[in-house]
Design a protein around this motif. Structure first.
Motif, PDB file in Angstrom:
ATOM      1  N   UNK A   5     -18.252  -5.974   1.529  1.00 55.23           N
ATOM      2  CA  UNK A   5     -17.617  -6.383   0.171  1.00 55.23           C
ATOM      3  C   UNK A   5     -16.244  -6.261   0.891  1.00 55.23           C
ATOM      4  N   UNK A   6     -15.225  -7.077  -0.042  1.00 54.83           N
ATOM      5  CA  UNK A   6     -14.086  -7.487   0.109  1.00 54.83           C
ATOM      6  C   UNK A   6     -13.337  -6.047  -0.703  1.00 54.83           C
ATOM      7  N   UNK A   7     -12.310  -6.361  -0.490  1.00 54.71           N
ATOM      8  CA  UNK A   7     -11.109  -4.615  -1.427  1.00 54.71           C
ATOM      9  C   UNK A   7      -9.763  -5.532  -1.442  1.00 54.71           C
ATOM     10  N   UNK A   8      -9.191  -5.111  -2.538  1.00 52.36           N
ATOM     11  CA  UNK A   8      -8.894  -5.617  -3.910  1.00 52.36           C
ATOM     12  C   UNK A   8      -7.596  -4.465  -3.451  1.00 52.36           C
ATOM     13  N   UNK A   9      -6.513  -4.740  -3.821  1.00 54.62           N
ATOM     14  CA  UNK A   9      -4.909  -4.018  -3.901  1.00 54.62           C
ATOM     15  C   UNK A   9      -5.325  -3.672  -5.787  1.00 54.62           C
ATOM     16  N   UNK A  10      -4.928  -2.115  -5.324  1.00 53.94           N
ATOM     17  CA  UNK A  10      -5.486  -1.319  -7.075  1.00 53.94           C
ATOM     18  C   UNK A  10      -4.739  -2.579  -8.009  1.00 53.94           C
ATOM     19  N   UNK A  11      -5.167  -2.594  -9.611  1.00 54.42           N
ATOM     20  CA  UNK A  11      -4.654  -2.960 -10.754  1.00 54.42           C
ATOM     21  C   UNK A  11      -2.969  -1.944 -10.479  1.00 54.42           C
ATOM     22  N   UNK A  12      -2.017  -2.797 -11.093  1.00 55.63           N
ATOM     23  CA  UNK A  12      -0.844  -3.184 -10.899  1.00 55.63           C
ATOM     24  C   UNK A  12       0.458  -2.163 -10.030  1.00 55.63           C
ATOM     25  N   UNK A  13      -0.449  -2.131  -8.830  1.00 59.94           N
ATOM     26  CA  UNK A  13       0.004  -2.329  -7.987  1.00 59.94           C
ATOM     27  C   UNK A  13       0.796  -3.658  -6.634  1.00 59.94           C
ATOM     28  N   UNK A  14       0.774  -4.219  -6.039  1.00 60.41           N
ATOM     29  CA  UNK A  14       0.994  -5.627  -5.130  1.00 60.41           C
ATOM     30  C   UNK A  14       1.481  -5.000  -3.706  1.00 60.41           C
ATOM     31  N   UNK A  15       0.447  -5.737  -2.858  1.00 65.99           N
ATOM     32  CA  UNK A  15       1.780  -6.300  -1.663  1.00 65.99           C
ATOM     33  C   UNK A  15       2.890  -6.574  -1.339  1.00 65.99           C
ATOM     34  N   UNK A  16       3.242  -5.829  -0.768  1.00 69.62           N
ATOM     35  CA  UNK A  16       4.905  -7.010  -0.490  1.00 69.62           C
ATOM     36  C   UNK A  16       4.923  -7.699   1.078  1.00 69.62           C
ATOM     37  N   UNK A  17       4.580  -8.983   0.992  1.00 71.82           N
ATOM     38  CA  UNK A  17       3.922  -9.678   1.401  1.00 71.82           C
ATOM     39  C   UNK A  17       5.086 -10.062   3.067  1.00 71.82           C
ATOM     40  N   UNK A  18       5.158 -10.863   4.060  1.00 69.82           N
ATOM     41  CA  UNK A  18       6.935 -10.795   4.839  1.00 69.82           C
ATOM     42  C   UNK A  18       7.421 -12.055   4.376  1.00 69.82           C
ATOM     43  N   UNK A  19       6.766 -13.357   3.522  1.00 70.01           N
ATOM     44  CA  UNK A  19       7.547 -13.703   3.015  1.00 70.01           C
ATOM     45  C   UNK A  19       8.186 -13.080   1.731  1.00 70.01           C
ATOM     46  N   UNK A  20       8.095 -12.430   1.205  1.00 69.21           N
ATOM     47  CA  UNK A  20       8.964 -11.747   0.150  1.00 69.21           C
ATOM     48  C   UNK A  20       9.921 -10.054   0.534  1.00 69.21           C
ATOM     49  N   UNK A  21       9.261  -9.684   1.756  1.00 63.42           N
ATOM     50  CA  UNK A  21       9.768  -8.529   1.961  1.00 63.42           C
ATOM     51  C   UNK A  21      11.185  -8.710   2.793  1.00 63.42           C
ATOM     52  N   UNK A  22      11.677 -10.090   3.196  1.00 64.53           N
ATOM     53  CA  UNK A  22      13.027  -9.995   3.467  1.00 64.53           C
ATOM     54  C   UNK A  22      13.917  -9.685   2.379  1.00 64.53           C
ATOM     55  N   UNK A  23      13.142 -10.284   1.181  1.00 66.25           N
ATOM     56  CA  UNK A  23      14.188  -9.876  -0.049  1.00 66.25           C
ATOM     57  C   UNK A  23      14.487  -8.860  -0.660  1.00 66.25           C
ATOM     58  N   UNK A  24      13.367  -7.960  -0.160  1.00 68.42           N
ATOM     59  CA  UNK A  24      13.345  -6.372  -0.512  1.00 68.42           C
ATOM     60  C   UNK A  24      14.302  -6.000   0.199  1.00 68.42           C
ATOM     61  N   UNK A  25      13.833  -6.662   0.784  1.00 67.10           N
ATOM     62  CA  UNK A  25      15.296  -6.143   2.736  1.00 67.10           C
ATOM     63  C   UNK A  25      16.590  -6.052   2.402  1.00 67.10           C
ATOM     64  N   UNK A  26      17.299  -7.669   1.792  1.00 71.64           N
ATOM     65  CA  UNK A  26      18.884  -7.879   1.682  1.00 71.64           C
ATOM     66  C   UNK A  26      19.425  -7.270   0.192  1.00 71.64           C
ATOM     67  N   UNK A  27      17.805  -7.274  -0.707  1.00 76.95           N
ATOM     68  CA  UNK A  27      18.369  -6.362  -2.233  1.00 76.95           C
ATOM     69  C   UNK A  27      18.875  -4.821  -1.456  1.00 76.95           C
ATOM     70  N   UNK A  28      18.237  -4.262  -0.430  1.00 77.16           N
ATOM     71  CA  UNK A  28      18.248  -3.042  -0.275  1.00 77.16           C
ATOM     72  C   UNK A  28      19.258  -2.718   0.515  1.00 77.16           C
ATOM     73  N   UNK A  29      19.448  -3.920   1.840  1.00 77.78           N
ATOM     74  CA  UNK A  29      20.710  -3.737   2.417  1.00 77.78           C
ATOM     75  C   UNK A  29      21.729  -3.363   0.941  1.00 77.78           C
TER      76      UNK A  29
END
Ligand code: HAM
Length: 439
Positions: A5-29
């Motif tokens: 069976x395939x697992x899913x991310x728990x409801x109300x949470x999300x994966x921050x994928x490489x296509x977005x994680x750089x935005x998080x890094x910029x914001x944090x910096x």
């Protein structure tokens, strides 16, 4: 055979994928460098604490404690070893309580006059998930704590910092609302006043608010039910619950905010959902966010250090705020962040059955990277066209082509992908090229 069976991310949470994680890094910096400018230093506390810490700080009747606390539980294990009971622990729903716990435990009041602390990290609340409301979300938070630090200019500076951060993140069009709850006696006055004003309409309030009337009357002020909103709007609330000195303090905060040119609106109904607040409270909202429109919020909490046993003399003042990162990313418009892109992509072109160019490219990849410059190649042997397509997809700044010709003459063809300019140079030039790039 067990079923797959395939697992899913728990409801109300999300994966921050490489296509977005750089935005998080910029914001944090950006956040980190601005915190440094304002003299805040990072504090990291555990993601879980004793449940009682949250109950004591945030209030037994607050929604966060009452409905949203995620307790840690552990299934009984078949083991003879004694098991530690961890059922009294909960994931942190916010940062302030943990930071005050740490401030007291580490005697920070004896080590520095004013502790200016910041944190960036996940918080957990068992809410019903919807747009902008998650079970695991992230906050950038700030707390300023210290003896004799109930100073209106500190309130104003900290509120200004919250708006400056939002501007630096590219958010515009947000609205800052402020209010004052006053001292804990003023708050008592406020709740008695509210009860007396609401008494005649008690039966018209929604069932939730009827319960809140006794439990926590402040909560009625931010009920979303249209009838309750109407009743609240007609209460004609002012600052009459405040003592003379609380009113003076609040006037100073407002004057200081004007001095710093921070636009704000005073809202007599702004009370905040957590019990620890005293005096100044504030909330920043954005109309583009829908029903979960708070980008961030905060306020003073002068009694909390004492409440948690760290301030026998009752002199420790504290103020802080937290901004929700997910909501910032939803609200911001001006984005100047560049997606990460390699400086070089190496195209290796070998004749059928040969691997010479491929191996030279593989070596060169390491030569470039060891200078701290980013480089990529395609590990699968492929045509010129498909390798160039990959270079384009990765948005490489330059392409180095190593074909049979280049290998025989110890040269390499280098193409600037922005200008399209292409030239053949000796491979011995690579070091100089990389050196120039590093400047
Ligand atoms: P809060 O208002 O509970 O305050 O949360 C601050 C911000 O965190 C909210 O304005 C929102 O942007 C974000 N946030 C809260 N809950 C969620 C959620 N379920 N999903 C997504 N974002 C959320 C506090 O946490 C206080 N500790 C702030 C503070 C610090 N007061 C004094 N110091």
């Amino acid at each position: 055979m067990s079923t797959v069976r395939k697992f899913s991310v728990p409801r109300g949470t999300s994966d921050i994928l490489p296509q977005d994680s750089y935005l998080w890094q910029h914001l944090e910096q950006k956040a980190r460098s601005m915190m440094e400018v304002y003299g805040y230093r990072e504090i990291r506390t555990p993601y879980f604490e004793e449940t009682a810490l949250f109950t004591r700080s945030l209030g037994q009747t607050s929604d966060v404690v009452n409905k949203q606390l995620l307790n840690i539980s552990q299934a009984k294990k078949e083991t003879s070893e004694p098991q530690e009971d961890i059922s009294g622990l909960s994931l942190r729903p916010e940062g302030t309580a943990s930071i005050v716990r740490s401030y007291i435990e580490n005697d920070l009041d004896k080590k520095e006059h004013l502790s200016k602390l910041y944190y960036i990290g996940p918080m957990f609340r068992g809410e019903r998930p919807q747009k902008g409301r998650l079970r695991q979300f992230h906050q950038i938070g700030v707390e300023a704590i210290g003896p004799e630090t109930s100073i209106a200019y500190l309130d104003a500076e900290l509120i200004a910092l919250s708006t400056k951060l939002l501007e630096a993140f590219g958010v515009s069009g947000f609205k800052l609302k402020i209010n004052s709850l006053g001292t804990s006696e003023d708050k008592q006055n406020f709740s008695s006043l509210l009860r007396s004003k609401l008494q005649k309409d008690l039966s018209k309030l929604c069932p939730d608010c009827q319960g809140r009337f006794e439990r926590n009357v402040f909560r009625i002020l931010d009920c979303k039910n249209p009838t309750c909103r109407d009743i609240v709007a007609k209460l004609g609330l002012t600052d009459e619950h405040l003592s003379e000195s609380s009113r003076k303090y609040f006037a100073e905060v407002k004057d200081a905010l004007k001095m710093l040119k921070v636009p704000f609106e005073v809202s007599a109904t702004l009370v905040r959902g957590l019990d620890y607040y005293t005096h100044t409270v504030f909330e920043i909202s954005h109309s583009g966010l829908g029903s979960q429109d708070a980008l961030g919020a905060g306020g003073r909490y002068n009694g909390l250090v004492q409440e948690l046993g760290g301030d026998p003399k009752g002199t420790i003042g504290a103020i802080g705020f937290a901004l929700g990162i997910e909501r910032i990313l939803l609200a911001r418009q001006n984005t100047d962040e560049e997606k990460p892109r390699p400086d070089f992509f190496i195209v290796a072109l070998d004749a059928e059955g040969k691997k010479d160019a491929y191996l030279r490219a593989f070596q060169m990849l390491e030569e470039i990277r060891s200078e701290g410059i980013s480089a990529e190649m395609n590990f699968v042997t492929a045509s010129m066209k498909s390798q160039m397509r990959l270079a384009d997809k990765l948005n490489a700044r330059n392409v180095i082509i190593l074909g049979e010709d280049e290998l025989n003459s110890n040269t390499m063809t280098i193409k600037d992908m922005t200008s399209g300019e292409q030239k053949k140079i000796p491979q011995t030039e690579l070091a100089r090229l990389l050196n120039n790039l590093k400047k």
